[in-house]
Design an enzyme around this catalytic site. Structure first.
Site, PDB file in Angstrom:
ATOM      1  N   TRP A  11     -25.233  -7.838  53.009  1.00  0.00           N
ATOM      2  CA  TRP A  11     -24.456  -7.449  51.820  1.00  0.00           C
ATOM      3  C   TRP A  11     -23.758  -8.630  51.160  1.00  0.00           C
ATOM      4  O   TRP A  11     -23.150  -8.494  50.108  1.00  0.00           O
ATOM      5  CB  TRP A  11     -23.408  -6.383  52.198  1.00  0.00           C
ATOM      6  CG  TRP A  11     -23.989  -5.074  52.630  1.00  0.00           C
ATOM      7  CD1 TRP A  11     -25.323  -4.742  52.722  1.00  0.00           C
ATOM      8  CD2 TRP A  11     -23.268  -3.903  53.032  1.00  0.00           C
ATOM      9  NE1 TRP A  11     -25.461  -3.447  53.161  1.00  0.00           N
ATOM     10  CE2 TRP A  11     -24.212  -2.907  53.356  1.00  0.00           C
ATOM     11  CE3 TRP A  11     -21.914  -3.607  53.154  1.00  0.00           C
ATOM     12  CZ2 TRP A  11     -23.847  -1.630  53.793  1.00  0.00           C
ATOM     13  CZ3 TRP A  11     -21.540  -2.345  53.589  1.00  0.00           C
ATOM     14  CH2 TRP A  11     -22.499  -1.370  53.895  1.00  0.00           C
ATOM     15  N   HIS A  96     -27.744 -18.695  57.322  1.00  0.00           N
ATOM     16  CA  HIS A  96     -28.299 -18.259  56.035  1.00  0.00           C
ATOM     17  C   HIS A  96     -28.294 -19.439  55.056  1.00  0.00           C
ATOM     18  O   HIS A  96     -27.400 -20.281  55.092  1.00  0.00           O
ATOM     19  CB  HIS A  96     -27.459 -17.095  55.475  1.00  0.00           C
ATOM     20  CG  HIS A  96     -28.092 -16.465  54.275  1.00  0.00           C
ATOM     21  ND1 HIS A  96     -27.956 -16.986  53.018  1.00  0.00           N
ATOM     22  CD2 HIS A  96     -28.907 -15.386  54.159  1.00  0.00           C
ATOM     23  CE1 HIS A  96     -28.653 -16.235  52.169  1.00  0.00           C
ATOM     24  NE2 HIS A  96     -29.239 -15.254  52.844  1.00  0.00           N
ATOM     25  N   GLU A  98     -27.464 -19.718  52.087  1.00  0.00           N
ATOM     26  CA  GLU A  98     -26.244 -19.883  51.281  1.00  0.00           C
ATOM     27  C   GLU A  98     -25.165 -20.600  52.084  1.00  0.00           C
ATOM     28  O   GLU A  98     -24.372 -21.361  51.535  1.00  0.00           O
ATOM     29  CB  GLU A  98     -25.754 -18.508  50.790  1.00  0.00           C
ATOM     30  CG  GLU A  98     -26.650 -17.996  49.659  1.00  0.00           C
ATOM     31  CD  GLU A  98     -26.766 -16.491  49.587  1.00  0.00           C
ATOM     32  OE1 GLU A  98     -25.937 -15.772  50.165  1.00  0.00           O
ATOM     33  OE2 GLU A  98     -27.724 -16.026  48.934  1.00  0.00           O
ATOM     34  N   GLY A 174     -32.881 -13.864  45.787  1.00  0.00           N
ATOM     35  CA  GLY A 174     -32.135 -13.438  44.608  1.00  0.00           C
ATOM     36  C   GLY A 174     -32.785 -13.826  43.295  1.00  0.00           C
ATOM     37  O   GLY A 174     -32.182 -13.728  42.227  1.00  0.00           O
ATOM     38  N   GLY A 235     -30.107  -8.130  47.643  1.00  0.00           N
ATOM     39  CA  GLY A 235     -29.867  -7.246  46.503  1.00  0.00           C
ATOM     40  C   GLY A 235     -30.271  -5.794  46.718  1.00  0.00           C
ATOM     41  O   GLY A 235     -29.498  -4.869  46.416  1.00  0.00           O
TER      42      GLY A 235
HETATM   43  P1  PGA Z   1     -32.428 -11.092  48.250  1.00  0.00           P
HETATM   44  O1  PGA Z   1     -31.607 -11.885  49.389  1.00  0.00           O
HETATM   45  O2  PGA Z   1     -33.097  -9.925  48.918  1.00  0.00           O
HETATM   46  O3  PGA Z   1     -31.382 -10.674  47.245  1.00  0.00           O
HETATM   47  O4  PGA Z   1     -33.424 -12.066  47.686  1.00  0.00           O
HETATM   48  C1  PGA Z   1     -32.136 -12.051  50.681  1.00  0.00           C
HETATM   49  C2  PGA Z   1     -31.141 -12.809  51.528  1.00  0.00           C
HETATM   50  O5  PGA Z   1     -30.464 -13.707  51.013  1.00  0.00           O
HETATM   51  O6  PGA Z   1     -31.004 -12.529  52.747  1.00  0.00           O
END
Ligand code: PGA
Length: 252
Positions: A11, A96, A98, A174, A235
């Site tokens: 999330w 991850h 990010e 994303g 998402g």
């Molecule tokens: P996404 O993200 O499905 O929005 O592409 C996947 C994730 O970052 O785990």
């Protein structure tokens, strides 16, 4: 042994506690009859407790999005593995992209977090994946090899059996751009071969999820691939109907 399919919703930094409870409340009804998939949701730290309670007695499991490697101490802003265990969390996402991109996460810190998670009895989901420029310059396999070798340093074959790998091409997260099922399968096969050379036969039992713009419309063809054992979803996991549809399509 057939591998389990695990589909986890990441999330990220979304949902208040009230919204989180509502989402899980809806989701558990929608997936109650889906037997073939382990369903996991990974809310923010502030919602974890409420989501564990809301999911109790259902097939929905709960994961955190990160964990610190120390047991306790002067680490302002951090959360330990035992703190997650204490409230009933079962999974934790590690490394991850990010976190790698914005918070200085490295393979070395992923490895430290991984060891702490395993010691506490959490099930880690270790994320790996290449950037667009890596793919375009033919470096995908080298990047993944480095992430796997360094992220999984000092891990035993026995521990490896409890680790989930999430392959997430960074350019697909994303963006709406998914790797084609064939392209993803080729990379998943490479990851499994690498795990085999590092850990031996246990590699056949390791769940390798795909992540990056997975949705109800493509989960079926992705999870149908031999080496794709589920997904890590951003998402499309933020809404109960779309996440449940993705889960059902993955196994039908
Ligand atoms: P996404 O993200 O499905 O929005 O592409 C996947 C994730 O970052 O785990």
């Amino acid at each position: 042994m057939a591998r389990k399919i695990i589909i986890a919703g990441n999330w990220k930094m979304n949902k208040t506690i009230a919204e989180a409870k509502e989402l899980v409340g809806e989701l558990k009804g929608l997936v109650a009859a889906v037997d073939a998939v382990e369903v996991v949701v990974c809310p923010t730290f502030t919602s974890l407790n409420a989501v564990v309670e809301a999911a109790a007695g259902s097939k929905v499991k709960v994961g955190a999005q990160n964990v610190h490697w120390a047991e306790s101490g002067a680490f302002t802003g951090e959360i330990s593995a035992d703190m997650l265990k204490e409230i009933g969390v079962e999974y934790v996402i590690l490394g991850h992209s990010e976190r790698r991109q914005y918070f200085g996460e490295t393979d070395a810190t992923v490895n430290q977090r991984l060891k702490a998670a395993l010691t506490a009895g959490l099930k880690p989901i270790v994320c790996v994946g290449e950037m667009l420029e890596d793919r375009e310059s033919g470096m995908t396999e080298q990047v993944l090899l480095t992430q796997l070798e360094n992220g999984l340093t000092d891990i035993t074959a026995e521990q490896m059996a409890n680790i989930v790998i999430a392959y997430e091409p960074v350019w697909a997260i994303g963006t709406g751009k998914t790797a084609t099922p064939e392209m993803a399968e080729e990379t998943h096969r490479y990851i499994r071969c690498t795990l085999k050379s590092l850990f031996g036969e246990v590699a056949e039992d390791v769940v390798i999820q795909y992540g990056g713009s997975m949705k109800a419309a493509n989960s079926g063809e992705l999870v149908a691939q031999k080496n794709i054992d589920g997904g890590l979803i951003g998402g499309a996991a933020l809404e109960a109907e779309s996440f449940a549809a993705l889960i059902k399509n993955a196994v039908n």
